[in-house]
Design an enzyme around this catalytic site. Structure first.
Site, short mmCIF file in Angstrom:
data_model
loop_
_atom_site.label_atom_id
_atom_site.label_comp_id
_atom_site.label_asym_id
_atom_site.label_seq_id
_atom_site.Cartn_x
_atom_site.Cartn_y
_atom_site.Cartn_z
N ALA A 12 0.83 -1.20 0.00
CA ALA A 12 0.00 0.00 0.00
C ALA A 12 0.86 1.25 0.00
CB ALA A 12 -0.92 -0.01 1.22
N TYR A 13 1.85 1.28 0.87
CA TYR A 13 2.74 2.44 0.94
C TYR A 13 3.51 2.61 -0.37
CZ TYR A 13 6.32 5.61 2.73
OH TYR A 13 7.16 6.70 2.91
N SER A 14 4.07 1.53 -0.89
CA SER A 14 4.85 1.59 -2.12
C SER A 14 3.99 2.09 -3.28
CB SER A 14 5.44 0.22 -2.46
OG SER A 14 6.31 -0.23 -1.43
N SER A 24 1.16 3.81 -3.16
CA SER A 24 0.71 5.20 -2.98
C SER A 24 1.82 6.18 -3.31
CB SER A 24 0.21 5.41 -1.55
OG SER A 24 1.26 5.33 -0.60
N LYS A 25 3.05 5.86 -2.95
CA LYS A 25 4.17 6.76 -3.23
C LYS A 25 4.56 6.73 -4.71
CE LYS A 25 4.79 8.56 0.85
NZ LYS A 25 4.58 10.02 1.08
#
Length: 244
Positions: free
Chosen positions: A150-152, A154-155
Site C-alpha cells: 500500500a505504501y509503495s 501510494s508513493k
C-alpha cells in the site's frame, strides 16, 4: 527568497515537514503548518515564530483541505510554496493478507491527499504565474518494498502525479517536483515492524538513515526562486539505494 512569500507545509508539525518549515522560516517565509495533530501543529508554529500559524487538516478530506486553504489565504495571503509532507506508512504484511480497509486508508492519505493539496494551491499559483511545489514521495515508490504494497503503491502514485502536474504547468514559472527519501528516524517508524526497519537500513549503501536537515536542504532549494528550470522531476534522497 522573497520575504513576502507564504508557504504551506503539510505534516509540518514533525519529522521532515517540521525540518522544512524551520528552514523556510529561517529564510524569511511565513509558514502555514497543516497537520492532523492540532496541538502539536500549534506548538510547532509558536516555536518557529515569524508569524507561523497552524491549521488542523485531514488531507484525505477535500472539505477539510478547502477550509484550511481559505484560512491560510485569510491569514497569510497568497501561497507561493507548498511542501506536501503529510503521509502514513501503515502496517507491514504480505499483499495476500493485507487488510482491504488499511490499503484504502493509506492510499487516501498518501495519494488522494497529495492530489487534494495540490488541487487546492494550483489555481492561485496559476493566476499569479509563480509557484513552487514539492511532494514527498519515497524510494519505496521507485523500488517497491516487500510487505509494504500500500505504501509503495501510494508513493509511486505521488511520483506519477508530480510528473503529470509539472508538465501541465511547465509554461509558467511554477516548478512541481518530488523527492524520494530513504527512511529517516521519525515517528513514522512507530508504525513499522522492527524487521522492516532493519530491511530498509540494509538497503542503504551509506549504511545509515537520512538526516532531517539533509532532506530539508534539498527540498528548500526546490522551493526557491533559483529552481527556475527543473520541473516534473524526481530527486533522490536514498543514500545511494536508487540511482535513477
Amino acid at each position: 527568497m522573497d520575504k513576502q512569500q507564504t508557504a504551506i507545509v503539510t505534516g509540518g508539525a514533525q519529522g521532515i515537514g517540521r525540518a522544512v518549515a524551520e528552514r523556510l522560516a529561517s529564510e524569511g517565509l511565513r509558514l502555514a503548518i497543516w497537520d492532523r495533530d492540532r496541538a502539536l501543529a500549534e506548538e510547532t508554529a509558536r516555536e518557529i515564530g515569524g508569524g507561523a500559524f497552524a491549521c488542523e487538516v485531514d488531507v484525505a478530506d477535500w472539505a477539510s483541505v478547502e477550509a484550511a486553504m481559505a484560512r491560510t489565504r485569510g491569514e497569510g495571503g497568497a501561497v507561493s510554496v507548498l511542501v506536501n509532507s503529510a503521509g502514513v506508512a501503515g502496517s507491514n504484511g504480505p499483499l495476500a493478507a493485507y487488510p482491504v480497509d488499511e490499503f484504502r486508508r493509506i492510499t487516501e492519505i498518501n495519494l488522494i491527499g497529495t492530489f487534494h493539496v495540490n488541487r487546492a494551491v494550483v489555481p492561485a499559483m496559476t493566476e499569479a504565474g509563480y509557484g513552487r511545489i514539492v511532494n514527498i514521495a519515497s524510494v519505496a515508490g521507485k523500488e517497491g518494498n516487500p510487505n509494504a504494497s500500500a505504501y509503495s503503491a501510494s508513493k509511486a502514485g505521488v511520483i506519477g502525479l508530480t510528473k503529470s502536474l509539472g508538465k501541465e504547468l511547465a509554461h509558467l514559472d511554477i516548478a512541481v517536483n518530488c523527492v524520494t527519501p530513504a527512511a529517516a528516524r521519525t515517528r513514522i517508524f512507530d508504525q513499522m515492524k522492527q524487521e522492516h526497519i532493519d530491511y530498509m537500513l540494509s538497503k542503504i549503501p551509506r549504511g545509515r538513515f537520512l538526516e532531517l536537515t539533509e532532506a530539508a536542504a534539498m527540498i528548500c532549494w526546490l522551493c526557491s526562486a533559483e529552481n527556475s528550470f527543473t520541473t516534473g522531476a524526481v530527486f533522490d534522497l536514498s543514500g545511494g539505494r536508487a540511482t535513477y
